[in-house]
Design a protein around this motif. Structure first.
Motif, PDB file in Angstrom:
ATOM      1  N   ARG A   3     -19.327   4.555  -0.371  1.00 28.28           N
ATOM      2  CA  ARG A   3     -20.786   4.721  -0.353  1.00 28.28           C
ATOM      3  C   ARG A   3     -21.207   5.568   0.836  1.00 28.28           C
ATOM      4  N   VAL A   4     -20.522   5.393   1.950  1.00 29.42           N
ATOM      5  CA  VAL A   4     -20.846   6.133   3.164  1.00 29.42           C
ATOM      6  C   VAL A   4     -20.308   7.558   3.086  1.00 29.42           C
ATOM      7  N   GLU A   5     -19.077   7.701   2.604  1.00 28.73           N
ATOM      8  CA  GLU A   5     -18.428   9.011   2.534  1.00 28.73           C
ATOM      9  C   GLU A   5     -17.629   9.112   1.232  1.00 28.73           C
ATOM     10  N   PRO A   6     -18.289   9.507   0.133  1.00 26.62           N
ATOM     11  CA  PRO A   6     -17.645   9.505  -1.186  1.00 26.62           C
ATOM     12  C   PRO A   6     -16.397  10.383  -1.294  1.00 26.62           C
ATOM     13  N   ALA A   7     -16.285  11.413  -0.481  1.00 24.51           N
ATOM     14  CA  ALA A   7     -15.137  12.316  -0.568  1.00 24.51           C
ATOM     15  C   ALA A   7     -14.054  11.985   0.453  1.00 24.51           C
ATOM     16  N   ASN A   8     -14.105  10.823   1.062  1.00 26.02           N
ATOM     17  CA  ASN A   8     -13.122  10.454   2.075  1.00 26.02           C
ATOM     18  C   ASN A   8     -11.718  10.477   1.471  1.00 26.02           C
ATOM     19  N   PRO A   9     -10.860  11.395   1.940  1.00 27.41           N
ATOM     20  CA  PRO A   9      -9.531  11.529   1.343  1.00 27.41           C
ATOM     21  C   PRO A   9      -8.668  10.269   1.454  1.00 27.41           C
ATOM     22  N   ALA A  10      -8.684   9.623   2.595  1.00 32.20           N
ATOM     23  CA  ALA A  10      -7.841   8.440   2.778  1.00 32.20           C
ATOM     24  C   ALA A  10      -8.234   7.319   1.820  1.00 32.20           C
ATOM     25  N   VAL A  11      -9.528   7.093   1.690  1.00 28.48           N
ATOM     26  CA  VAL A  11     -10.015   6.031   0.811  1.00 28.48           C
ATOM     27  C   VAL A  11      -9.725   6.386  -0.648  1.00 28.48           C
ATOM     28  N   ASN A  12      -9.980   7.631  -1.022  1.00 32.14           N
ATOM     29  CA  ASN A  12      -9.722   8.041  -2.400  1.00 32.14           C
ATOM     30  C   ASN A  12      -8.239   7.979  -2.737  1.00 32.14           C
ATOM     31  N   PHE A  13      -7.376   8.343  -1.790  1.00 32.40           N
ATOM     32  CA  PHE A  13      -5.946   8.255  -2.056  1.00 32.40           C
ATOM     33  C   PHE A  13      -5.528   6.807  -2.281  1.00 32.40           C
ATOM     34  N   GLN A  14      -5.992   5.905  -1.429  1.00 25.05           N
ATOM     35  CA  GLN A  14      -5.634   4.490  -1.580  1.00 25.05           C
ATOM     36  C   GLN A  14      -6.167   3.919  -2.893  1.00 25.05           C
ATOM     37  N   LEU A  15      -7.389   4.296  -3.252  1.00 25.81           N
ATOM     38  CA  LEU A  15      -7.934   3.841  -4.539  1.00 25.81           C
ATOM     39  C   LEU A  15      -7.118   4.404  -5.688  1.00 25.81           C
ATOM     40  N   GLY A  16      -6.738   5.667  -5.580  1.00 29.97           N
ATOM     41  CA  GLY A  16      -5.896   6.270  -6.608  1.00 29.97           C
ATOM     42  C   GLY A  16      -4.594   5.509  -6.779  1.00 29.97           C
ATOM     43  N   LYS A  17      -3.969   5.149  -5.666  1.00 29.10           N
ATOM     44  CA  LYS A  17      -2.725   4.389  -5.728  1.00 29.10           C
ATOM     45  C   LYS A  17      -2.937   3.029  -6.402  1.00 29.10           C
ATOM     46  N   LEU A  18      -4.016   2.358  -6.037  1.00 29.52           N
ATOM     47  CA  LEU A  18      -4.301   1.048  -6.642  1.00 29.52           C
ATOM     48  C   LEU A  18      -4.523   1.175  -8.142  1.00 29.52           C
ATOM     49  N   TYR A  19      -5.304   2.172  -8.543  1.00 32.50           N
ATOM     50  CA  TYR A  19      -5.539   2.380  -9.971  1.00 32.50           C
ATOM     51  C   TYR A  19      -4.237   2.725 -10.692  1.00 32.50           C
ATOM     52  N   SER A  22      -2.131  -0.296 -11.249  1.00 31.69           N
ATOM     53  CA  SER A  22      -2.674  -1.225 -12.239  1.00 31.69           C
ATOM     54  C   SER A  22      -2.743  -0.601 -13.632  1.00 31.69           C
ATOM     55  N   GLY A  23      -2.196   0.617 -13.776  1.00 30.56           N
ATOM     56  CA  GLY A  23      -2.149   1.252 -15.090  1.00 30.56           C
ATOM     57  C   GLY A  23      -3.409   1.999 -15.497  1.00 30.56           C
ATOM     58  N   ARG A  24      -4.341   2.132 -14.593  1.00 30.37           N
ATOM     59  CA  ARG A  24      -5.596   2.835 -14.901  1.00 30.37           C
ATOM     60  C   ARG A  24      -5.455   4.296 -14.468  1.00 30.37           C
ATOM     61  N   ARG A  25      -4.681   5.040 -15.257  1.00 29.98           N
ATOM     62  CA  ARG A  25      -4.307   6.408 -14.915  1.00 29.98           C
ATOM     63  C   ARG A  25      -5.498   7.348 -14.772  1.00 29.98           C
ATOM     64  N   GLY A  26      -6.468   7.213 -15.650  1.00 29.20           N
ATOM     65  CA  GLY A  26      -7.632   8.095 -15.585  1.00 29.20           C
ATOM     66  C   GLY A  26      -8.388   7.952 -14.275  1.00 29.20           C
ATOM     67  N   GLN A  27      -8.588   6.724 -13.850  1.00 29.80           N
ATOM     68  CA  GLN A  27      -9.268   6.481 -12.575  1.00 29.80           C
ATOM     69  C   GLN A  27      -8.414   6.959 -11.408  1.00 29.80           C
ATOM     70  N   ALA A  28      -7.099   6.731 -11.504  1.00 32.92           N
ATOM     71  CA  ALA A  28      -6.188   7.181 -10.447  1.00 32.92           C
ATOM     72  C   ALA A  28      -6.287   8.699 -10.310  1.00 32.92           C
ATOM     73  N   GLU A  29      -6.194   9.393 -11.423  1.00 31.92           N
ATOM     74  CA  GLU A  29      -6.265  10.854 -11.403  1.00 31.92           C
ATOM     75  C   GLU A  29      -7.571  11.337 -10.774  1.00 31.92           C
ATOM     76  N   LYS A  30      -8.664  10.711 -11.148  1.00 36.31           N
ATOM     77  CA  LYS A  30      -9.978  11.090 -10.613  1.00 36.31           C
ATOM     78  C   LYS A  30      -9.983  11.022  -9.085  1.00 36.31           C
ATOM     79  N   HIS A  31      -9.462   9.963  -8.531  1.00 38.94           N
ATOM     80  CA  HIS A  31      -9.466   9.803  -7.072  1.00 38.94           C
ATOM     81  C   HIS A  31      -8.469  10.736  -6.387  1.00 38.94           C
ATOM     82  N   PHE A  32      -7.328  10.960  -7.017  1.00 37.30           N
ATOM     83  CA  PHE A  32      -6.366  11.901  -6.443  1.00 37.30           C
ATOM     84  C   PHE A  32      -6.941  13.325  -6.427  1.00 37.30           C
ATOM     85  N   LEU A  33      -7.661  13.692  -7.474  1.00 33.44           N
ATOM     86  CA  LEU A  33      -8.244  15.037  -7.515  1.00 33.44           C
ATOM     87  C   LEU A  33      -9.325  15.220  -6.455  1.00 33.44           C
ATOM     88  N   ILE A  34     -10.034  14.158  -6.126  1.00 36.80           N
ATOM     89  CA  ILE A  34     -11.012  14.227  -5.032  1.00 36.80           C
ATOM     90  C   ILE A  34     -10.297  14.545  -3.726  1.00 36.80           C
TER      91      ILE A  34
END
Length: 101
Positions: A3-19, A22-34
């Motif tokens: 919410r504070v920094e939507p393009a934060n690479p570290a946070v997006n990478f970690q979210l991508g890994k979590l997704y 958990s098998g949520r490839r589409g969400q993972a890809e979205k965060h990795f591309l960010i």
């Protein structure tokens, strides 16, 4: 954090890994591309995307693309990547040797 920094690479990478885990490839890809928008040569993210796409036979070409980028970014790993991922993917895709991006 997003919410504070939507393009934060570290946070997006970690979210991508979590997704991805958990098998949520589409969400993972979205965060990795960010992450790649902020840092197009991020080795960890290209590796994560290569692995993610490798798991889906319909996305082998995209996996190959990321492995080629990794080979360029990590020259010490180039031969390993060539033997274990790039060459087998090219064979599966029916491609001849190509120049690296």
């Amino acid at each position: 954090a997003l919410r504070v920094e939507p393009a934060n690479p570290a946070v997006n990478f970690q979210l991508g890994k979590l997704y991805a885990e958990s098998g949520r490839r589409g969400q993972a890809e979205k965060h990795f591309l960010i992450v790649l928008e902020e840092n197009p040569e991020d080795v960890q993210t290209h590796s994560a995307l290569a692995t993610l796409f490798l798991e889906d036979p319909t996305r082998r070409a995209e996996a190959l693309e990321h492995f080629l980028i990794l080979s360029r970014l990590e020259p010490a790993q180039a031969e390993y990547l060539e033997q274990n991922f790039i060459r087998p993917l090219r064979e599966k895709l029916g491609r001849k040797e190509e120049t690296q991006p």
